[in-house]
Design a protein around this motif. Sequence first.
Motif, PDB file in Angstrom:
ATOM      1  N   ALA A  60       0.814  -1.222   0.000  1.00 58.13           N
ATOM      2  CA  ALA A  60       0.000   0.000   0.000  1.00 58.13           C
ATOM      3  C   ALA A  60       0.843   1.267   0.000  1.00 58.13           C
ATOM      4  O   ALA A  60       0.291   2.372  -0.031  1.00 58.13           O
ATOM      5  N   GLY A  61       2.176   1.125   0.051  1.00 59.35           N
ATOM      6  CA  GLY A  61       3.042   2.297  -0.040  1.00 59.35           C
ATOM      7  C   GLY A  61       3.650   2.762   1.264  1.00 59.35           C
ATOM      8  O   GLY A  61       4.248   3.847   1.317  1.00 59.35           O
ATOM      9  N   TYR A  62       3.528   1.955   2.326  1.00 62.26           N
ATOM     10  CA  TYR A  62       4.127   2.312   3.608  1.00 62.26           C
ATOM     11  C   TYR A  62       5.493   1.640   3.770  1.00 62.26           C
ATOM     12  O   TYR A  62       5.812   0.673   3.068  1.00 62.26           O
ATOM     13  N   ARG A  63       6.263   2.150   4.689  1.00 62.95           N
ATOM     14  CA  ARG A  63       7.473   1.475   5.150  1.00 62.95           C
ATOM     15  C   ARG A  63       7.109   0.712   6.421  1.00 62.95           C
ATOM     16  O   ARG A  63       6.253   1.166   7.185  1.00 62.95           O
ATOM     17  N   VAL A  64       7.741  -0.403   6.666  1.00 65.57           N
ATOM     18  CA  VAL A  64       7.410  -1.223   7.839  1.00 65.57           C
ATOM     19  C   VAL A  64       8.689  -1.626   8.559  1.00 65.57           C
ATOM     20  O   VAL A  64       9.669  -2.059   7.933  1.00 65.57           O
ATOM     21  N   HIS A  65       8.658  -1.454   9.877  1.00 59.58           N
ATOM     22  CA  HIS A  65       9.731  -1.991  10.727  1.00 59.58           C
ATOM     23  C   HIS A  65       9.098  -3.038  11.635  1.00 59.58           C
ATOM     24  O   HIS A  65       8.237  -2.724  12.456  1.00 59.58           O
ATOM     25  N   GLY A  66       9.498  -4.282  11.473  1.00 62.51           N
ATOM     26  CA  GLY A  66       8.912  -5.381  12.217  1.00 62.51           C
ATOM     27  C   GLY A  66       9.670  -5.716  13.477  1.00 62.51           C
ATOM     28  O   GLY A  66      10.905  -5.643  13.509  1.00 62.51           O
ATOM     29  N   PHE A  67       8.930  -6.093  14.504  1.00 55.94           N
ATOM     30  CA  PHE A  67       9.504  -6.568  15.764  1.00 55.94           C
ATOM     31  C   PHE A  67       8.893  -7.929  16.069  1.00 55.94           C
ATOM     32  O   PHE A  67       7.689  -8.126  15.919  1.00 55.94           O
ATOM     33  N   ASP A  68       9.702  -8.862  16.518  1.00 54.43           N
ATOM     34  CA  ASP A  68       9.172 -10.158  16.914  1.00 54.43           C
ATOM     35  C   ASP A  68      10.130 -10.811  17.899  1.00 54.43           C
ATOM     36  O   ASP A  68      11.348 -10.586  17.847  1.00 54.43           O
ATOM     37  N   ILE A  69       9.578 -11.632  18.774  1.00 58.96           N
ATOM     38  CA  ILE A  69      10.387 -12.342  19.752  1.00 58.96           C
ATOM     39  C   ILE A  69      11.142 -13.503  19.116  1.00 58.96           C
ATOM     40  O   ILE A  69      12.082 -14.043  19.693  1.00 58.96           O
ATOM     41  N   SER A  70      10.723 -13.883  17.904  1.00 53.33           N
ATOM     42  CA  SER A  70      11.255 -15.066  17.236  1.00 53.33           C
ATOM     43  C   SER A  70      12.106 -14.707  16.024  1.00 53.33           C
ATOM     44  O   SER A  70      11.597 -14.175  15.029  1.00 53.33           O
ATOM     45  N   GLU A  71      13.387 -15.019  16.083  1.00 53.61           N
ATOM     46  CA  GLU A  71      14.269 -14.844  14.923  1.00 53.61           C
ATOM     47  C   GLU A  71      13.834 -15.742  13.776  1.00 53.61           C
ATOM     48  O   GLU A  71      13.947 -15.371  12.597  1.00 53.61           O
ATOM     49  N   ALA A  72      13.300 -16.922  14.118  1.00 55.32           N
ATOM     50  CA  ALA A  72      12.851 -17.865  13.084  1.00 55.32           C
ATOM     51  C   ALA A  72      11.708 -17.274  12.267  1.00 55.32           C
ATOM     52  O   ALA A  72      11.678 -17.397  11.028  1.00 55.32           O
ATOM     53  N   MET A  73      10.750 -16.630  12.922  1.00 56.17           N
ATOM     54  CA  MET A  73       9.637 -16.008  12.205  1.00 56.17           C
ATOM     55  C   MET A  73      10.140 -14.841  11.348  1.00 56.17           C
ATOM     56  O   MET A  73       9.707 -14.669  10.196  1.00 56.17           O
ATOM     57  N   LEU A  74      11.051 -14.061  11.876  1.00 55.02           N
ATOM     58  CA  LEU A  74      11.577 -12.928  11.114  1.00 55.02           C
ATOM     59  C   LEU A  74      12.376 -13.387   9.896  1.00 55.02           C
ATOM     60  O   LEU A  74      12.384 -12.702   8.870  1.00 55.02           O
ATOM     61  N   ASP A  75      13.042 -14.525   9.993  1.00 55.12           N
ATOM     62  CA  ASP A  75      13.752 -15.060   8.827  1.00 55.12           C
ATOM     63  C   ASP A  75      12.772 -15.331   7.679  1.00 55.12           C
ATOM     64  O   ASP A  75      13.063 -15.063   6.512  1.00 55.12           O
ATOM     65  N   VAL A  76      11.590 -15.881   8.025  1.00 50.34           N
ATOM     66  CA  VAL A  76      10.557 -16.113   7.008  1.00 50.34           C
ATOM     67  C   VAL A  76      10.103 -14.777   6.428  1.00 50.34           C
ATOM     68  O   VAL A  76       9.929 -14.635   5.207  1.00 50.34           O
ATOM     69  N   ALA A  77       9.913 -13.779   7.292  1.00 51.48           N
ATOM     70  CA  ALA A  77       9.471 -12.460   6.839  1.00 51.48           C
ATOM     71  C   ALA A  77      10.495 -11.820   5.907  1.00 51.48           C
ATOM     72  O   ALA A  77      10.128 -11.223   4.882  1.00 51.48           O
ATOM     73  N   ARG A  78      11.766 -11.935   6.235  1.00 58.97           N
ATOM     74  CA  ARG A  78      12.807 -11.339   5.384  1.00 58.97           C
ATOM     75  C   ARG A  78      12.789 -11.945   3.989  1.00 58.97           C
ATOM     76  O   ARG A  78      12.914 -11.227   2.987  1.00 58.97           O
ATOM     77  N   ARG A  79      12.643 -13.251   3.918  1.00 59.67           N
ATOM     78  CA  ARG A  79      12.605 -13.907   2.605  1.00 59.67           C
ATOM     79  C   ARG A  79      11.355 -13.500   1.834  1.00 59.67           C
ATOM     80  O   ARG A  79      11.403 -13.209   0.636  1.00 59.67           O
ATOM     81  N   ARG A  80      10.234 -13.442   2.525  1.00 57.56           N
ATOM     82  CA  ARG A  80       8.964 -13.101   1.866  1.00 57.56           C
ATOM     83  C   ARG A  80       8.978 -11.680   1.321  1.00 57.56           C
ATOM     84  O   ARG A  80       8.435 -11.401   0.249  1.00 57.56           O
ATOM     85  N   LEU A  81       9.600 -10.755   2.059  1.00 59.05           N
ATOM     86  CA  LEU A  81       9.495  -9.328   1.748  1.00 59.05           C
ATOM     87  C   LEU A  81      10.782  -8.765   1.154  1.00 59.05           C
ATOM     88  O   LEU A  81      10.947  -7.539   1.076  1.00 59.05           O
TER      89      LEU A  81
END
Length: 214
Positions: A69-90
């Motif tokens: 939608a045109g925003y910038r996003v900074h993600g926070f999560d307790i799980s490095e494993a979940m963020l690894d999935v997010a990095r690949r997806r995005l």
Amino acid sequence: MNWNPDEHYKNRAVAADYDASRFSSISGRVFNFLEKRTVAKCFSRLPKGSTIADAPCGTGRLAGVLLAAGYRVHGFDISEAMLDVARRRLDSYGESFTCEVADMKKHPPGGPMCDGALCARVLMHFPLDGQIEFLTGVANLSRSIVVINQSLDSGYQRFRRRLKRWLGNQPPAGFPISNGDIRLLLEKSGLREVGRHHLLPLVSEAVYIVAEKV
């Protein structure tokens, strides 16, 4: 069931299977579509290019909606494993998506650092005191609005949850809360409600609330 939300999602197998296990069925795909559409609607008041904190970011499923939608996003999560999935997806969004490991209850980042914040699919895992603690950490990241999702408690929704358990479906939210407790949650977190969106009132207890900093 001895299930700890602070530890469960740190497992790499759980992270890798998270989206498929929840959103592959017909009902899951419908919910996924409605939730993404609702999240985009909740943030429509923010100008494009604003930075939104997504806590917890998880696999980046909802962060992707905001980036598209045109925003910038900074993600926070307790799980490095979940963020690894997010990095690949995005990955295709480049520097518009950044993320870091953070515990919103024990060691929340200082703020505010973002124009808005999203807190989805987490609060209902904790008792009310834990929800207040988590949401306070998220609210401190935002300069303006905070969008949360909750599982609404009512007589009808209690009946639905009993039926789901009887049918052996995925366990419902552990700590759904009433409208009175939602008001308390927001007040204690330094927020006030300015808008509300129900996904599918007759078949889902999910509700999205748009709140402003007090």
